[in-house]
Design a protein around this motif. Structure first.
Motif, mmCIF file in Angstrom:
data_model
loop_
_atom_site.group_PDB
_atom_site.id
_atom_site.type_symbol
_atom_site.label_atom_id
_atom_site.label_comp_id
_atom_site.label_asym_id
_atom_site.label_seq_id
_atom_site.Cartn_x
_atom_site.Cartn_y
_atom_site.Cartn_z
ATOM 1 N N GLY A 164 15.113 -5.053 4.192
ATOM 2 C CA GLY A 164 15.675 -5.642 2.968
ATOM 3 C C GLY A 164 16.124 -7.072 3.197
ATOM 4 O O GLY A 164 15.948 -7.947 2.332
ATOM 5 N N ILE A 165 16.700 -7.315 4.359
ATOM 6 C CA ILE A 165 17.154 -8.673 4.678
ATOM 7 C C ILE A 165 15.940 -9.601 4.753
ATOM 8 O O ILE A 165 15.966 -10.730 4.254
ATOM 9 C CB ILE A 165 17.953 -8.667 6.000
ATOM 10 N N GLN A 166 14.853 -9.088 5.334
ATOM 11 C CA GLN A 166 13.642 -9.920 5.450
ATOM 12 C C GLN A 166 13.056 -10.253 4.074
ATOM 13 O O GLN A 166 12.648 -11.393 3.821
ATOM 14 C CB GLN A 166 12.602 -9.201 6.299
ATOM 15 N N LEU A 167 13.052 -9.252 3.168
ATOM 16 C CA LEU A 167 12.518 -9.526 1.824
ATOM 17 C C LEU A 167 13.371 -10.582 1.109
ATOM 18 O O LEU A 167 12.849 -11.481 0.439
ATOM 19 C CB LEU A 167 12.452 -8.238 0.985
ATOM 20 N N MET A 168 14.690 -10.479 1.274
ATOM 21 C CA MET A 168 15.588 -11.473 0.670
ATOM 22 C C MET A 168 15.301 -12.864 1.241
ATOM 23 O O MET A 168 15.292 -13.855 0.520
ATOM 24 C CB MET A 168 17.041 -11.093 0.955
ATOM 25 N N GLN A 169 15.075 -12.898 2.525
ATOM 26 C CA GLN A 169 14.766 -14.168 3.203
ATOM 27 C C GLN A 169 13.501 -14.803 2.620
ATOM 28 O O GLN A 169 13.440 -16.009 2.394
ATOM 29 C CB GLN A 169 14.581 -13.869 4.704
ATOM 30 N N GLU A 170 12.494 -13.936 2.332
ATOM 31 C CA GLU A 170 11.232 -14.449 1.783
ATOM 32 C C GLU A 170 11.390 -14.895 0.334
ATOM 33 O O GLU A 170 10.885 -15.937 -0.065
ATOM 34 C CB GLU A 170 10.155 -13.351 1.807
ATOM 35 N N LYS A 171 12.076 -14.069 -0.476
ATOM 36 C CA LYS A 171 12.109 -14.313 -1.933
ATOM 37 C C LYS A 171 13.265 -15.199 -2.384
ATOM 38 O O LYS A 171 13.111 -15.972 -3.320
ATOM 39 C CB LYS A 171 12.204 -12.970 -2.691
ATOM 40 N N HIS A 172 14.426 -15.033 -1.765
ATOM 41 C CA HIS A 172 15.608 -15.786 -2.216
ATOM 42 C C HIS A 172 16.448 -16.257 -1.019
ATOM 43 O O HIS A 172 17.586 -15.812 -0.832
ATOM 44 C CB HIS A 172 16.469 -14.916 -3.146
ATOM 45 N N PRO A 173 15.884 -17.181 -0.219
ATOM 46 C CA PRO A 173 16.613 -17.619 0.986
ATOM 47 C C PRO A 173 17.913 -18.358 0.678
ATOM 48 O O PRO A 173 18.751 -18.524 1.562
ATOM 49 C CB PRO A 173 15.610 -18.537 1.695
ATOM 50 N N ASP A 174 18.094 -18.775 -0.586
ATOM 51 C CA ASP A 174 19.317 -19.493 -0.966
ATOM 52 C C ASP A 174 20.490 -18.549 -1.244
ATOM 53 O O ASP A 174 21.606 -19.023 -1.480
ATOM 54 C CB ASP A 174 19.041 -20.322 -2.232
ATOM 55 N N VAL A 175 20.255 -17.248 -1.261
ATOM 56 C CA VAL A 175 21.333 -16.300 -1.611
ATOM 57 C C VAL A 175 21.937 -15.709 -0.334
ATOM 58 O O VAL A 175 21.276 -14.953 0.384
ATOM 59 C CB VAL A 175 20.786 -15.165 -2.517
ATOM 60 N N PRO A 176 23.203 -16.029 -0.033
ATOM 61 C CA PRO A 176 23.825 -15.467 1.164
ATOM 62 C C PRO A 176 24.121 -13.977 0.998
ATOM 63 O O PRO A 176 24.392 -13.511 -0.114
ATOM 64 C CB PRO A 176 25.125 -16.270 1.312
ATOM 65 N N ILE A 177 24.058 -13.262 2.112
ATOM 66 C CA ILE A 177 24.251 -11.809 2.115
ATOM 67 C C ILE A 177 25.506 -11.486 2.926
ATOM 68 O O ILE A 177 25.664 -12.001 4.031
ATOM 69 C CB ILE A 177 23.030 -11.124 2.767
ATOM 70 N N TYR A 178 26.364 -10.639 2.376
ATOM 71 C CA TYR A 178 27.590 -10.212 3.056
ATOM 72 C C TYR A 178 27.556 -8.695 3.180
ATOM 73 O O TYR A 178 27.430 -7.997 2.164
ATOM 74 C CB TYR A 178 28.826 -10.652 2.252
ATOM 75 N N LEU A 179 27.664 -8.192 4.397
ATOM 76 C CA LEU A 179 27.513 -6.754 4.639
ATOM 77 C C LEU A 179 28.612 -6.256 5.571
ATOM 78 O O LEU A 179 29.178 -7.025 6.361
ATOM 79 C CB LEU A 179 26.164 -6.482 5.314
ATOM 80 N N ALA A 180 28.835 -4.923 5.515
ATOM 81 C CA ALA A 180 29.718 -4.308 6.509
ATOM 82 C C ALA A 180 28.943 -4.038 7.793
ATOM 83 O O ALA A 180 29.521 -4.036 8.877
ATOM 84 C CB ALA A 180 30.304 -3.008 5.952
ATOM 85 N N ALA A 181 27.631 -3.781 7.682
ATOM 86 C CA ALA A 181 26.828 -3.499 8.879
ATOM 87 C C ALA A 181 25.346 -3.679 8.583
ATOM 88 O O ALA A 181 24.906 -3.529 7.436
ATOM 89 C CB ALA A 181 27.061 -2.061 9.344
ATOM 90 N N ILE A 182 24.602 -3.990 9.652
ATOM 91 C CA ILE A 182 23.133 -4.007 9.571
ATOM 92 C C ILE A 182 22.645 -2.821 10.401
ATOM 93 O O ILE A 182 22.997 -2.702 11.584
ATOM 94 C CB ILE A 182 22.563 -5.333 10.123
ATOM 95 N N ASP A 183 21.875 -1.941 9.758
ATOM 96 C CA ASP A 183 21.410 -0.733 10.447
ATOM 97 C C ASP A 183 20.035 -0.937 11.065
ATOM 98 O O ASP A 183 19.499 -2.057 11.068
ATOM 99 C CB ASP A 183 21.444 0.453 9.475
ATOM 100 N N GLU A 184 19.451 0.190 11.562
ATOM 101 C CA GLU A 184 18.231 0.071 12.373
ATOM 102 C C GLU A 184 16.960 -0.167 11.583
ATOM 103 O O GLU A 184 16.192 -1.076 11.856
ATOM 104 C CB GLU A 184 18.064 1.337 13.212
ATOM 105 N N ARG A 185 16.721 0.708 10.576
ATOM 106 C CA ARG A 185 15.430 0.638 9.876
ATOM 107 C C ARG A 185 15.454 1.602 8.697
ATOM 108 O O ARG A 185 16.419 2.361 8.520
ATOM 109 C CB ARG A 185 14.290 1.014 10.811
ATOM 110 N N LEU A 186 14.347 1.597 7.926
ATOM 111 C CA LEU A 186 14.174 2.559 6.833
ATOM 112 C C LEU A 186 13.372 3.756 7.345
ATOM 113 O O LEU A 186 12.502 3.591 8.209
ATOM 114 C CB LEU A 186 13.396 1.919 5.687
ATOM 115 N N ASN A 187 13.623 4.932 6.764
ATOM 116 C CA ASN A 187 12.756 6.067 7.081
ATOM 117 C C ASN A 187 11.569 6.073 6.109
ATOM 118 O O ASN A 187 11.428 5.171 5.267
ATOM 119 C CB ASN A 187 13.534 7.399 7.106
#
Ligand code: PRP
Ligand code: URA
Length: 207
Positions: A164-187
């Motif tokens: 999800g972070i990668q998709l945001m980076q591609e589509k909307h790199p100007d939008v900062p992301i604030y999270l409690a944690a970054i997990d491993e991957r999607l199932n």
């Protein structure tokens, strides 16, 4: 693109209880709210101020007040529980709901609620959604807000997946992301691992 993942001990402690499968919906909702309050401190760190002189009981001095109108954009359903937490620190923020659900097969977001007025009424939008999984819902919401005319947009979540972070980076790199944690991957079903399960179902007791 900027991605903030909290290292605060209170956030780590509360998030672990949220992840626990035996945590009930009442506790879960309380934790969503509390983590949203803690993340608000970081998410609002660059809000603009204007001078506001103030008379204290002892002297006249220079103070400050927020210059920007903040809009909270909870993505239904799961983002709803974060609103109360952010309001603790930003009580006058407007709330504009966006309804999206993920199609179970395609994992693409489907829009079902949007009552934004014609012209933007806020200068900064903070999107609220606990889970940034494929990133499709966040990207679709940012598309809607940019079309509405808002220039400054932030995303506040609880757990983010690298996909999800990668998709945001591609589509909307100007939008900062604030999270409690970054997990491993999607199932294979698009759920975040280790994650916390379905954030909507766990808040509303519908799982
Ligand atoms: C969940 C979550 C996000 C979305 C994240 O919503 O709250 O909105 O999935 O997934 P994505 O990053 O792959 O788009 P869901 O569709 O389960 O709806 P709900 O909140 O109504 O339960
Ligand atoms: N939505 C959720 O609620 N949980 C996930 O792990 C992914 C998407």
């Amino acid at each position: 693109m900027s991605v903030f993942a909290s290292t605060h001990p209170l956030v780590a402690h509360k998030l672990t209880i949220m992840r626990d499968h035996s945590t009930n919906p009442r506790q879960f909702r309380e934790l969503v709210k509390e983590i949203a309050t803690l993340l608000t401190y970081e998410t609002t760190a660059d809000l603009q101020l204007r001078p506001r002189p103030v008379q204290t009981p002892l002297a006249f001095t220079n103070g400050a007040e927020l210059r920007e109108n903040v809009g909270l954009i909870p993505i239904l359903r799961a983002g709803l529980g974060m609103v109360e937490g952010v309001w603790e620190l930003l009580p006058s923020a407007e709330v504009w709901h966006i309804g999206l659900y993920r199609d179970e097969k395609t994992l693409k977001p489907v829009e079902y609620y949007n009552k934004l007025p014609l012209e933007p009424t806020v200068s900064v939008c903070i999107i609220l959604d606990p889970m940034l999984a494929t990133g499709g819902s966040a990207v679709a919401t940012i598309d809607i807000l940019k079309k509405w005319g808002v220039k400054k947009i932030k995303f506040m979540g609880i757990i983010g997946a690298p996909e999800g972070i990668q998709l945001m980076q591609e589509k909307h790199p100007d939008v900062p992301i604030y999270l409690a944690a970054i997990d491993e991957r999607l199932n294979e079903n698009g759920y975040i691992l280790p994650g916390l399960g379905d954030a909507g179902d766990r808040q509303f007791g519908t799982g």
